[in-house]
Design an enzyme around this catalytic site. Structure first.
Site, PDB file in Angstrom:
ATOM      1  N   ALA A 392       0.825  -1.208   0.000  1.00  0.00           N
ATOM      2  CA  ALA A 392       0.000   0.000   0.000  1.00  0.00           C
ATOM      3  C   ALA A 392       0.860   1.259   0.000  1.00  0.00           C
ATOM      4  O   ALA A 392       0.676   2.163  -0.814  1.00  0.00           O
ATOM      5  CB  ALA A 392      -0.930  -0.019   1.215  1.00  0.00           C
ATOM      6  N   ASP A 418      10.435  -6.064  -3.675  1.00  0.00           N
ATOM      7  CA  ASP A 418       9.404  -6.711  -2.852  1.00  0.00           C
ATOM      8  C   ASP A 418       9.324  -8.160  -3.300  1.00  0.00           C
ATOM      9  O   ASP A 418       9.236  -8.427  -4.500  1.00  0.00           O
ATOM     10  CB  ASP A 418       8.044  -6.016  -3.037  1.00  0.00           C
ATOM     11  CG  ASP A 418       7.041  -6.396  -1.941  1.00  0.00           C
ATOM     12  OD1 ASP A 418       6.913  -7.602  -1.649  1.00  0.00           O
ATOM     13  OD2 ASP A 418       6.396  -5.492  -1.387  1.00  0.00           O
ATOM     14  N   ARG A 429      -6.470  -1.149  -1.174  1.00  0.00           N
ATOM     15  CA  ARG A 429      -5.612  -0.046  -0.748  1.00  0.00           C
ATOM     16  C   ARG A 429      -4.347   0.108  -1.595  1.00  0.00           C
ATOM     17  O   ARG A 429      -3.692   1.139  -1.531  1.00  0.00           O
ATOM     18  CB  ARG A 429      -5.221  -0.226   0.726  1.00  0.00           C
ATOM     19  CG  ARG A 429      -4.478  -1.519   0.997  1.00  0.00           C
ATOM     20  CD  ARG A 429      -4.448  -1.884   2.465  1.00  0.00           C
ATOM     21  NE  ARG A 429      -3.720  -3.107   2.715  1.00  0.00           N
ATOM     22  CZ  ARG A 429      -4.212  -4.327   2.583  1.00  0.00           C
ATOM     23  NH1 ARG A 429      -5.462  -4.482   2.182  1.00  0.00           N
ATOM     24  NH2 ARG A 429      -3.489  -5.389   2.853  1.00  0.00           N
ATOM     25  N   ASP A 490       6.047  -3.518   6.435  1.00  0.00           N
ATOM     26  CA  ASP A 490       4.947  -3.789   7.357  1.00  0.00           C
ATOM     27  C   ASP A 490       5.393  -4.609   8.570  1.00  0.00           C
ATOM     28  O   ASP A 490       4.560  -5.187   9.258  1.00  0.00           O
ATOM     29  CB  ASP A 490       3.802  -4.512   6.639  1.00  0.00           C
ATOM     30  CG  ASP A 490       4.236  -5.861   6.066  1.00  0.00           C
ATOM     31  OD1 ASP A 490       5.422  -6.228   6.237  1.00  0.00           O
ATOM     32  OD2 ASP A 490       3.406  -6.549   5.446  1.00  0.00           O
ATOM     33  N   ASN A 491       6.702  -4.677   8.832  1.00  0.00           N
ATOM     34  CA  ASN A 491       7.142  -5.410  10.021  1.00  0.00           C
ATOM     35  C   ASN A 491       8.403  -4.778  10.595  1.00  0.00           C
ATOM     36  O   ASN A 491       9.209  -4.181   9.871  1.00  0.00           O
ATOM     37  CB  ASN A 491       7.365  -6.898   9.714  1.00  0.00           C
ATOM     38  CG  ASN A 491       8.543  -7.138   8.801  1.00  0.00           C
ATOM     39  OD1 ASN A 491       9.670  -7.292   9.278  1.00  0.00           O
ATOM     40  ND2 ASN A 491       8.317  -7.151   7.493  1.00  0.00           N
ATOM     41  N   CYS A 546      -0.367 -21.701  28.559  1.00  0.00           N
ATOM     42  CA  CYS A 546      -1.393 -22.458  29.289  1.00  0.00           C
ATOM     43  C   CYS A 546      -2.757 -21.770  29.186  1.00  0.00           C
ATOM     44  O   CYS A 546      -3.801 -22.425  29.185  1.00  0.00           O
ATOM     45  CB  CYS A 546      -0.992 -22.648  30.752  1.00  0.00           C
ATOM     46  SG  CYS A 546      -0.949 -21.125  31.719  1.00  0.00           S
TER      47      CYS A 546
END
Length: 970
Positions: A392, A418, A429, A490-491, A546
């Site tokens: 985007a 990319d 988007r 994006d990370n 857990c």
């Protein structure tokens, strides 16, 4: 209009009576030189329609009347005279129902927005955030009553919030659904305006949930607001006196245009003086907002660039106004109230602009040249830019660069990379992509689309991930030739890597990110600002293992568990089966070597898959799904509540099932419950796919499915004593170790070999990788079914498939409006980077939230400076030593600076340390030889240096954190 089409409104009508000329190509990406002479609105319709076939796009090319306006739910005006705007605004307010009205302008580096959504506009959801919740630990019998919540998460409630209670035991009077007001909100408790002294005594349980009430806003007309604008929405607190001045400037521009029938000419002193006179006259007539002094230099810049619609400003304001229109149509998010003014005057070059340099050249960049001059335009055309990511943000950046002329000269180059391909969900988007591009490489498609906007763009599209493994592609020569790096990632991990590389090569990094209506931008400028990695957000809180597996208390826990089970059943186990079947001996050796509880658990799953859970026909898959239902949602719950009954207590005597734990109850399978049958349907189809079993036509007939399921024999379940269920929140592995693991593994391997003999030669399963975007593959159906059945076990509110997809798919919400605004802001900073010589005070970092709306711009933080004797350095500095030096010569070089080196490392290897006597033998050796031998450093022919990290101390024994040292040995 582009943002609205991507948002999916019912229809968009473009109105314009003017024809396209060369000037328009600076700001409108739907126009080309072939469109010159055509009506501007009509020329854009076809390309706008391509973005979304569900949106009706049309053009209106005749003079606009109030009769036209009556057909629309909201209207936005640009380039409209003030008199006409007031007339249209009055009509929109008087219309029933009122028509939300927006007026917006971009004039060079200055912009304005005015919103009037009518005398009474209802905002259904002020901020778009999920209602805040809390898990109750205690409630007092008092006036006001104090409510305490479990302390695993801070409460987000504020004084004045309304909340409702549910599932409260004991003090059941609070479960009446009546909203109650919070007072004295604290991190883990709050009081409510309620007298509970005569209520029942609180026993246990309870959820408190925020109630989001609609808000009524009373907008004033444009006619009123011109004279009394009220409070301005601020974006930059260093410019808190700027909005009133810009208010007068935009009014003065209207006066100028009405009198002369044109905009002021760029660089014309006479026009600028006349414009200042108009502004001064308006200021004199003002009463409450009169300014003591006018910034004439700013007004001259305003006048000079007023005709230009700069692409970054259009992107920013297109995002802001696009979101305001969505608010007008939906009632979601708080509208802008009412004037917003913005400027980026600091984007201008630091040198004085020559009026001759601002003259048009009959090029598509003339509007931009009229603001910045042809000198900066040439720098932009010859720039070498690296864009990392083509999603985007990347699409918006490419569009912006094509319009701005970035990398459009003979010497310029734009590299975009990319490693991803286009998916259907991207189309909402990532506006350079179309339906027919699904499955193609993002970077290639985006580069082709950007070149269609401007054929002069010199762009190289790659499909490499920017990471250590691709440093042979993005090598030293590549990095050294760059002028700037644009992150469109994006990370965080990828951002950290790019930050590290930009630090090393001392390149500007322009960082941005979005999350729904929120966005942030950060400028990382060599030697002027701190780097991206200097400040980090706290890591996202993960639920204990857990909790996810045995004690969930919200739907996120259920969906995390569902995703884990999906991957275990349909991806990991088939992969293990295939590994075993491909080479049984090698697989067995690996399991014996591991010899732990995890290896034992893997073998148990493989054996079950190939033995009692093996499927040969579709009916077997249905039976498997029915037995899985019983295991997951009945038997496991029965075992859990047998091990920990409802009245169980901890070792301290406290109730075991206290908040946030929720006591579960088994779900009884019913063939007439559609959700049960849907679970069986999705589970059996995916099981069949993994075993390569054909799916019969009748499989999706729920009636047939219910008949077959009802005939499946389900054995009675008896809970067992002594079963260990993990309750330690710090545990990272649910597999319990056993002294007999090795023996059990040996037994399982023997049984597996027996199973393999019954299978056809070359038997392989088909592992299924979770894919959230295919609505026909049953992946989300199974995950939603697993999560919602588990939610029923624990009395948790279920969710629909779309919400389940959002959470389980770990989808980061992204909308076109925020993306456009973020990239516009970054490109305003790019002007500064490419012009050069800007001080840190000129740069801006931004955090914005279009939902509120809120804008916060601030000067970047400078890098931390370190000192030693008369030396100063920051994280941006790197010390260089030229020559093929020895270890001893390196230590001497540092000693001359008053630094005692006690450790030298390269990568993860220690080259020299004073603690190790044998390292003394390395003192006379060349550094490059030691690095190649010890650290296995690869020094290809093109590389002239390598880097070492040296730990030093001063004469007093204090550690000194020195820069990285590059040794140029060639």
């Amino acid at each position: 209009a582009k943002n609205l089409a991507l948002a999916g409104v019912k229809s968009v009508t473009l109105h314009d009576v003017e024809n396209v000329d060369m000037w328009d190509l600076s700001g409108n990406f739907f126009l080309s030189e072939d469109d010159i002479g055509k009506n501007r609105a009509a020329a854009c319709v076809e390309k706008l329609q391509e973005l979304n076939n569900a949106v009706l796009v049309s053009a209106l090319t005749e003079g606009l009347t109030t009769e036209h306006l009556s057909k629309f739910q909201a209207v936005v005006f640009t380039n409209l005279s003030l008199d006409k705007a007031v007339e249209f605004n009055d009509y929109c307010r008087s219309h029933q129902p009122p028509i939300p009205f927006i007026k917006t302008e971009v004039c060079g580096l200055f912009g304005s927005v005015f919103c009037d959504f009518g005398p009474e506009f209802t905002v259904l959801d002020v901020d778009g955030e999920d209602p805040h919740t809390g898990i109750i630990a205690s409630i007092s019998n008092d006036n006001p009553a104090m409510v305490s919540c479990v302390d695993d998460e801070r409460l987000e409630f504020q004084d004045g919030d309304l909340v409702v209670f549910s599932e409260v035991s004991g003090m059941t009077e609070l479960n009446d659904g009546k909203p109650r007001k919070i007072v004295d909100a604290r991190p883990f408790s709050f009081c409510i305006e309620e007298d509970t002294r005569n209520f029942g005594i609180y026993a246990k349980g309870g959820i408190v949930t925020q109630v989001k009430e609609p808000m009524i806003l009373e907008f004033k007309s444009l006619r009123e607001c011109i004279k009394e604008p009220g409070n301005f929405l601020l974006s930059d607190f260093s410019k808190y006196q700027r909005p009133p001045l810009l208010h007068f400037a935009f009014l003065a521009l209207d006066n100028f245009r009405q009198k002369f029938g044109r905009f002021p000419v760029a660089g014309c002193d006479q026009d600028a003086r006349k414009f200042v006179e108009f502004t001064a006259s308006i200021n004199e007539a003002a009463i409450d907002y009169k300014m003591d002094e006018l910034d004439e230099k700013l007004l001259q810049h305003f006048a000079s660039g007023s005709r230009a619609v700069l692409n970054p400003m259009a992107a920013m304001f297109g995002g802001i106004v696009g979101q305001e229109l969505v608010k007008a149509c939906s009632g979601k998010f708080h509208p802008q109230y009412q004037f917003f003014y913005f400027d980026s005057l600091e984007s201008l070059p630091t040198y004085a602009l020559d009026p001759k340099d601002l003259k048009p050249l009959n090029s598509r960049y003339d509007a931009q040249i009229s603001v910045f001059g042809s000198k900066l335009q040439k720098k932009m055309r010859d720039s070498n830019i690296f864009v990392v990511g083509s999603g985007a943000l990347g699409c918006e950046f490419l569009k912006n660069f094509a319009l701005m002329g970035v990398s459009c000269g003979r010497k310029g180059k734009l590299t975009i990379t990319d490693d991803d391909v286009i998916e259907k969900s991207n189309l909402s988007r990532q506006f350079l992509f179309r339906d027919w591009n699904i499955g193609q490489a993002k970077s290639t498609v985006a580069a082709t689309a950007a070149s269609a906007i401007n054929s002069c763009l010199h762009i190289d599209a790659l499909q490499n991930r920017a990471c250590p493994e691709t440093e042979h592609v993005f090598n030293d020569a590549f990095w050294e030739g760059l002028d700037a790096v644009i992150n469109a990632l994006d990370n965080v991990n990828a951002r950290m890597y790019m930050d590290m590389r930009c630090l090393y090569f001392q390149k500007p990094l322009l960082e941005s990110g979005t999350l729904g209506p929120k966005c942030n931008t950060q400028m990382v400028i060599p030697h002027l600002t701190e780097n991206y990695g200097a400040s980090r957000d706290p890591p996202e809180k993960q639920a204990p293992m857990c909790t996810v597996h045995s004690f969930p208390h919200n739907i996120d826990h259920c969906l995390t568990w569902a995703r884990s089970e999906f991957e275990g059943l349909l991806e990991k186990t088939p992969n293990e089966v295939n590994s075993f079947m491909s080479n049984p001996a090698e697989y067995a050796a690996a399991m014996r070597k591991a010899g732990d509880a995890q290896a034992r658990e893997l073998l148990e799953r493989v054996r079950e898959c190939l033995d009692k859970e093996r499927c040969d026909k579709f009916e077997d898959c249905i039976a498997w799904a029915r037995l899985k239902f019983e295991d997951y949602f009945s038997n496991r719950v029965k075992q859990l509540t047998f091990t920990f009954p409802e009245d169980a207590a901890t070792s301290t005597g406290a109730p075991f099932w206290s908040a946030p734990k929720r006591f579960p109850r088994p779900v009884q399978f019913s063939a007439v419950d559609s959700s049960h049958i849907q679970f069986i349907l999705s589970a059996s189809i995916l099981r069949a796919v993994s075993f390569g079993i054909p799916i019969p036509d009748w499989a999706k007939n729920t009636g047939n499915l219910a008949d077959i399921v009802s005939k499946v024999a389900v054995p009675e379940f008896e809970p067992k004593s002594g079963v260990k269920i993990e309750t330690d929140e710090k545990a990272t592995n649910l597999s319990s170790a056993s002294v007999d693991d090795a023996a059990v593994i040996e037994d399982l391997l023997t049984k597996l070999e027996a199973c393999a003999k019954k299978l056809p030669s070359g038997f392989q399963m088909k592992p299924i990788q979770f894919e959230k975007d295919d609505d026909t593959n049953f992946h989300m159906d199974l995950i939603a079914g697993l999560a919602n059945m588990r939610a029923r076990n624990y009395g948790i509110q279920v969710v629909d498939k779309l919400k389940a997809k959002f959470i389980a798919g770990r989808i980061i919400p992204a909308i076109a409006t925020t993306t456009a605004m973020a990239t516009g802001l970054v490109c305003l900073e790019l002007y500064k980077v490419l012009a050069g010589d800007h001080p840190v005070e000129d740069y801006r970092n931004t955090f914005a939230n279009l939902a509120l709306p809120m804008f916060s711009m601030a000067e970047p933080v400078p890098p931390k400076e370190m000192k030693h004797q008369d030396m100063r350095w920051t994280v941006w500095d790197r010390w260089s030593i030229k020559g093929n030096i020895t270890v001893a010569e390196l230590l001497k070089w540092l000693s001359d600076k008053g630094l005692t080196a006690y450790s030298v490392s390269c990568g993860t290897s220690l080259l020299y340390n004073t603690m190790f006597p044998r390292h003394k033998d390395r003192l006379k050796r060349k550094m490059v030889d030691v690095a190649q031998e010890v650290a296995k450093v690869d020094v290809p022919a093109y590389r002239k240096h390598f880097d070492v990290v040296v730990a030093c101390e001063d004469d007093d024994g204090n550690d000194i954190d020195i820069p990285l040292i590059s040794i140029y040995f060639r």
